[in-house]
Design a protein around this motif. Structure first.
Motif, mmCIF file in Angstrom:
data_model
loop_
_atom_site.group_PDB
_atom_site.id
_atom_site.type_symbol
_atom_site.label_atom_id
_atom_site.label_comp_id
_atom_site.label_asym_id
_atom_site.label_seq_id
_atom_site.Cartn_x
_atom_site.Cartn_y
_atom_site.Cartn_z
ATOM 1 N N UNK B 8 0.006 3.169 -3.049
ATOM 2 C CA UNK B 8 0.984 4.105 -3.591
ATOM 3 C C UNK B 8 1.256 3.903 -5.077
ATOM 4 N N UNK B 10 1.527 0.758 -6.677
ATOM 5 C CA UNK B 10 2.264 -0.457 -7.021
ATOM 6 C C UNK B 10 1.353 -1.385 -7.828
ATOM 7 N N UNK B 45 -6.926 6.562 7.371
ATOM 8 C CA UNK B 45 -8.001 5.565 7.353
ATOM 9 C C UNK B 45 -7.698 4.400 8.295
ATOM 10 N N UNK B 46 -6.522 4.396 8.895
ATOM 11 C CA UNK B 46 -6.143 3.286 9.767
ATOM 12 C C UNK B 46 -5.556 2.130 8.984
ATOM 13 N N UNK B 47 -5.361 2.323 7.691
ATOM 14 C CA UNK B 47 -4.851 1.244 6.835
ATOM 15 C C UNK B 47 -3.333 1.178 6.933
ATOM 16 N N UNK B 48 -2.786 -0.012 7.279
ATOM 17 C CA UNK B 48 -1.326 -0.145 7.266
ATOM 18 C C UNK B 48 -0.858 -1.191 6.259
ATOM 19 N N UNK B 49 -1.792 -1.954 5.689
ATOM 20 C CA UNK B 49 -1.347 -2.816 4.592
ATOM 21 C C UNK B 49 -2.154 -2.485 3.337
ATOM 22 N N UNK B 50 -1.439 -2.054 2.324
ATOM 23 C CA UNK B 50 -2.071 -1.661 1.073
ATOM 24 C C UNK B 50 -2.073 -2.839 0.098
ATOM 25 N N UNK B 59 -13.593 1.431 5.318
ATOM 26 C CA UNK B 59 -12.603 0.489 4.775
ATOM 27 C C UNK B 59 -13.243 -0.893 4.666
ATOM 28 N N UNK B 62 -8.547 -4.685 2.996
ATOM 29 C CA UNK B 62 -7.190 -4.142 3.017
ATOM 30 C C UNK B 62 -6.170 -5.268 2.953
ATOM 31 N N UNK B 64 -4.940 -6.957 0.525
ATOM 32 C CA UNK B 64 -5.010 -7.987 -0.527
ATOM 33 C C UNK B 64 -5.829 -7.436 -1.687
#
Lengths: 316, 78
Positions: B8, B10, B45-50, B59, B62, B64
């Motif tokens: 997002x 950051x 994309x199934x990503x929950x930690x950016x 992917x 993710x 890190x």
């Protein structure tokens, strides 16, 4: 050994007089900064290794379809070591809801993750002793569990933005790690987090030292002492929109207490600053409709306020 | 090759983007690095930690920020 090093630096290298006020203050500043920084680097390293085992991806799997109560407890506990920044709150929220983690349990995790963090715990331990650090962790857990259960019972599932329920996520291969990589991750976390919080920490200790030296000791006692029952809710209300690094907050809490603010009031203020902030609420608005967002903030406001009163009563 | 950086906006996402650009430069790859900031798209994309690194819709990393050397290895595998 650390004390000897601080002595050597202050009195031999900087040539400050042992008996002078400046010498004592500088010595205290050097000793405290080094002690807290070393402790932080070590603890963050170990928390970093734990983090390679407890990833948000695994947590989501463990929490899917859990029942109220046990699920909230597990979510709050898992939220402690899990890394959190407000920018990943939204993807995390979507991922949990999408995987069938109940709303209340998702909130227990979302509350515990920023509220209870290793930097704040380490610094509380270094500056106030283990009792306050333990009290902070325990009360953070209770707040996350209780607030999550309350939000779960409000039946506000329809107050989550509709697009969240429509997302079909792809399956993703899991990162595999060996011990060498885990240790490497711990080291890089230790390095990056310690370096990141160091300026806040030094600034916090320095401001703390200044106020400590120049403001009278009972400066805050009359307005924020134990005899003003309104001090707790006002401190929490001020703290909620504020955002600060936990590392900068703890030394300031130390000053507030030394200047007469009741300990529970100061801790409630610290929790409201690190537990919820305006930037985080703005970003959560993307997935939560106003009603649920307001409920979230209100439940936390009540929880922090009650905790403040409880601490003030217990710590005497 | 299609490279995407999910996040997002950051600090970590910016670091990842910078590292990816460095890796591309060093390998002499002239790929466009696309930033994906929409939460719906990221979640798809199934990503929950950016932040996350996506190469050709897969992917790769993710949660890190990988170093330049690691990104180079990932890109060379393609």
């Amino acid at each position: 050994m650390l004390q000897e090093f601080a002595d050597w630096l202050t009195y031999s290298i900087f040539g400050l007089a042992r008996e002078s006020q400046l010498g004592a203050a500088a010595n205290f500043f050097i000793y405290d900064s080094i002690k807290v920084t070393l402790l932080l680097a070590i603890i963050v390293f170990f928390v970093g290794i734990v983090r390679t085992f407890i990833t948000p991806e695994k947590v989501r799997k463990w929490l899917g379809g859990r029942s109220e109560g046990a699920g909230n407890v597990l979510a709050a506990l898992l939220g402690v070591p899990t890394p959190f920044c407000s920018c990943s709150a939204v993807p995390l929220f979507i991922g949990f809801v999408e995987a069938g983690v109940p709303l209340g349990i998702t909130f227990s995790f979302l509350i515990a993750s920023p509220l209870i963090n290793e930097v704040a715990a380490t610094m509380l331990f270094a500056m106030f002793g283990w009792e306050i650090a333990a009290l902070y962790i325990a009360s953070g857990l209770v707040i996350a569990i209780a607030a999550g259960m309350v939000i779960g019972r409000l039946g506000l599932e329809s107050e989550v933005e509709d697009f969240v329920y429509k997302i079909k996520a792809k399956k993703m291969a899991e990162n595999k790690m060996g011990w060498k990589q885990r240790a490497g991750f711990g080291l890089s976390e230790s390095k990056s987090i310690t370096l990141k919080v160091l300026p806040y920490l030094l600034l916090g200790i320095a401001i703390g030292g200044l106020i400590h030296g120049y403001a009278p000791a009972d400066f805050l006692a009359s307005i924020a002492g134990k005899n003003n029952p309104l001090a707790v809710p006002i401190a929490v209300l001020v703290g909620i929109p504020l955002y600060s690094n936990a590392a900068g907050m703890v030394p300031i809490v130390g000053v507030l207490i030394s200047k007469g603010m009741a300990t529970g009031t100061a801790l409630a203020f610290m929790m409201s600053v690190i537990g919820l902030s305006l930037p985080e609420m703005i970003i959560l608005r993307k997935v939560l409709k106003p009603k649920l967002l307001a409920a979230f903030a209100l439940v936390l406001f009540i929880s922090f306020t009650l905790t403040g009163y409880l601490f003030n009563a217990v710590l005497g | 090759m299609k490279i995407k950086v999910l996040g997002s906006g950051c600090a970590n996402c910016k670091r990842l983007e910078a590292n990816v650009k460095k890796a591309c430069e060093q390998l002499g790859i002239n790929a466009k690095v696309e930033k994906v900031q929409d939460f719906g798209e990221i979640a798809a994309y199934g990503v929950i930690s950016t932040p996350a690194l996506v190469v050709d819709e897969e992917v790769k990393v993710y949660g890190r920020v990988p170093e330049v050397e690691e990104i180079k290895k990932i890109l060379e595998e393609r």
